[in-house]
Enzyme design. Sequence first.
Site, PDB file in Angstrom:
ATOM      1  N   ASP A   1       0.854  -1.188   0.000  1.00  0.00           N
ATOM      2  CA  ASP A   1       0.000   0.000   0.000  1.00  0.00           C
ATOM      3  C   ASP A   1       0.891   1.239   0.000  1.00  0.00           C
ATOM      4  O   ASP A   1       1.850   1.339   0.775  1.00  0.00           O
ATOM      5  CB  ASP A   1      -0.911   0.012   1.225  1.00  0.00           C
ATOM      6  CG  ASP A   1      -1.965   1.102   1.147  1.00  0.00           C
ATOM      7  OD1 ASP A   1      -3.010   0.849   0.537  1.00  0.00           O
ATOM      8  OD2 ASP A   1      -1.718   2.200   1.687  1.00  0.00           O
TER       9      ASP A   1
ATOM     10  N   ASN B   1      -2.212  13.095  -4.029  1.00  0.00           N
ATOM     11  CA  ASN B   1      -3.322  13.590  -4.852  1.00  0.00           C
ATOM     12  C   ASN B   1      -3.703  15.016  -4.483  1.00  0.00           C
ATOM     13  O   ASN B   1      -3.955  15.852  -5.367  1.00  0.00           O
ATOM     14  CB  ASN B   1      -4.539  12.675  -4.687  1.00  0.00           C
ATOM     15  CG  ASN B   1      -4.440  11.411  -5.533  1.00  0.00           C
ATOM     16  OD1 ASN B   1      -3.831  11.406  -6.593  1.00  0.00           O
ATOM     17  ND2 ASN B   1      -5.041  10.333  -5.047  1.00  0.00           N
TER      18      ASN B   1
ATOM     19  N   HIS C   1      -4.576  14.727  -9.124  1.00  0.00           N
ATOM     20  CA  HIS C   1      -4.853  13.325  -9.460  1.00  0.00           C
ATOM     21  C   HIS C   1      -4.056  12.812 -10.667  1.00  0.00           C
ATOM     22  O   HIS C   1      -3.659  11.636 -10.670  1.00  0.00           O
ATOM     23  CB  HIS C   1      -6.350  13.123  -9.674  1.00  0.00           C
ATOM     24  CG  HIS C   1      -7.136  13.160  -8.397  1.00  0.00           C
ATOM     25  ND1 HIS C   1      -7.241  12.076  -7.558  1.00  0.00           N
ATOM     26  CD2 HIS C   1      -7.823  14.168  -7.798  1.00  0.00           C
ATOM     27  CE1 HIS C   1      -7.977  12.400  -6.500  1.00  0.00           C
ATOM     28  NE2 HIS C   1      -8.351  13.663  -6.622  1.00  0.00           N
TER      29      HIS C   1
ATOM     30  N   ASP D   1      -2.018   9.415 -10.574  1.00  0.00           N
ATOM     31  CA  ASP D   1      -2.083   8.324 -11.546  1.00  0.00           C
ATOM     32  C   ASP D   1      -0.689   7.933 -12.020  1.00  0.00           C
ATOM     33  O   ASP D   1      -0.397   6.745 -12.219  1.00  0.00           O
ATOM     34  CB  ASP D   1      -2.934   8.745 -12.749  1.00  0.00           C
ATOM     35  CG  ASP D   1      -4.417   8.853 -12.408  1.00  0.00           C
ATOM     36  OD1 ASP D   1      -4.815   8.375 -11.326  1.00  0.00           O
ATOM     37  OD2 ASP D   1      -5.166   9.415 -13.238  1.00  0.00           O
TER      38      ASP D   1
ATOM     39  N   GLU E   1      -4.891   2.387  -4.121  1.00  0.00           N
ATOM     40  CA  GLU E   1      -3.430   2.489  -4.074  1.00  0.00           C
ATOM     41  C   GLU E   1      -2.811   1.214  -3.514  1.00  0.00           C
ATOM     42  O   GLU E   1      -1.703   1.216  -2.998  1.00  0.00           O
ATOM     43  CB  GLU E   1      -2.985   3.698  -3.242  1.00  0.00           C
ATOM     44  CG  GLU E   1      -3.346   3.647  -1.777  1.00  0.00           C
ATOM     45  CD  GLU E   1      -4.654   4.357  -1.442  1.00  0.00           C
ATOM     46  OE1 GLU E   1      -4.750   4.876  -0.319  1.00  0.00           O
ATOM     47  OE2 GLU E   1      -5.571   4.392  -2.298  1.00  0.00           O
TER      48      GLU E   1
END
Length: 330
Positions: A207, A215, A220, A224, A250
Amino acid sequence: MVNKNPQLPSAFPQWPEAAQTLMALMHAQGEVARLTEREQLFSSLLVSVNAVLWAFDWEARQVLYVSPAYERIFGRSAGLLLADANEWRDSVYPDDLEYAERTLAQVLEKGAVEDREYRIIDAQGQVRWLSDKCFINRNAAPGDRVVIVGLAEDITEKKHLETELQRLATTDVLTQSSNRRHFFECANREFEQARQQGTPLAFLLLDIDDFKVVNDTYGHPEGDNVLQRIAETGRATLRRGDLFGRIGGEEFAALFPGCAPDMARQVAERLQREIQRLTFSHDEAQFSITVSQGLTSLTAEDKNLDSLFARADAAMYEAKRQGKNRIVSG
């Protein structure tokens, strides 16, 4: 007074016979014209059909007929094929040759084989997929030569579409890794195999630490990009045969078949180091990321993959509680 029974002129004593002959000739010419018309129509149909019609003499190993589509699809001379049947054999994709020859022979026993699909390499070096149905003449008299006839259709576009649909069904669009469903389908198969064979198996959950901050701070699109780079690193770092996929926002998972606990730890540590080396830039700002990992291995008590997943999940959250950027085994 009109003669109701006129006689033929004496100059044409054989007129009835001549008329019959003339009528027969006209009829024959009509039949020839109709046959020629049918042949032309049949020839036009063969030219327009985008599939290869073929006939093969099994005993003589000779191609007796091949339709015009052969040269369009194979890109090779029909004359060469008619002269030497090995032209077909040489065009079959090497990995598919044994299957193509074996299924052709099966028609002698089954009478028909309608599910043959194999690849060829055309004259330009392009790989094409064929669906090649073949049949044998069951009405042949004893002693007649064995002739197999077939219909080979180019299904390359269909195969490409199937491959793309399969990819879309099994791949996470953003990261191009296995999606959750596909990862767990594959992982469950590996789990069952490891249990049956008594071989080691390790399960890893990963994680990204503080991903929400990435973010919120950089946007964002940059988030990505982080996910994509993590996926690329995972695929490049893990061993051949390991499974890797994105199973949540994530969160990523990996499965290590045949990997003992010590070796699994080494793989996880290598992955941790490679991720720490990643750098990202946004406008003039640069940043890096860390991950928390939970690692576990198959035990004799594990009856399904869920137990490994639960232990790896608990270990990952323990890594978060211990300060993140670490690997915890559970």
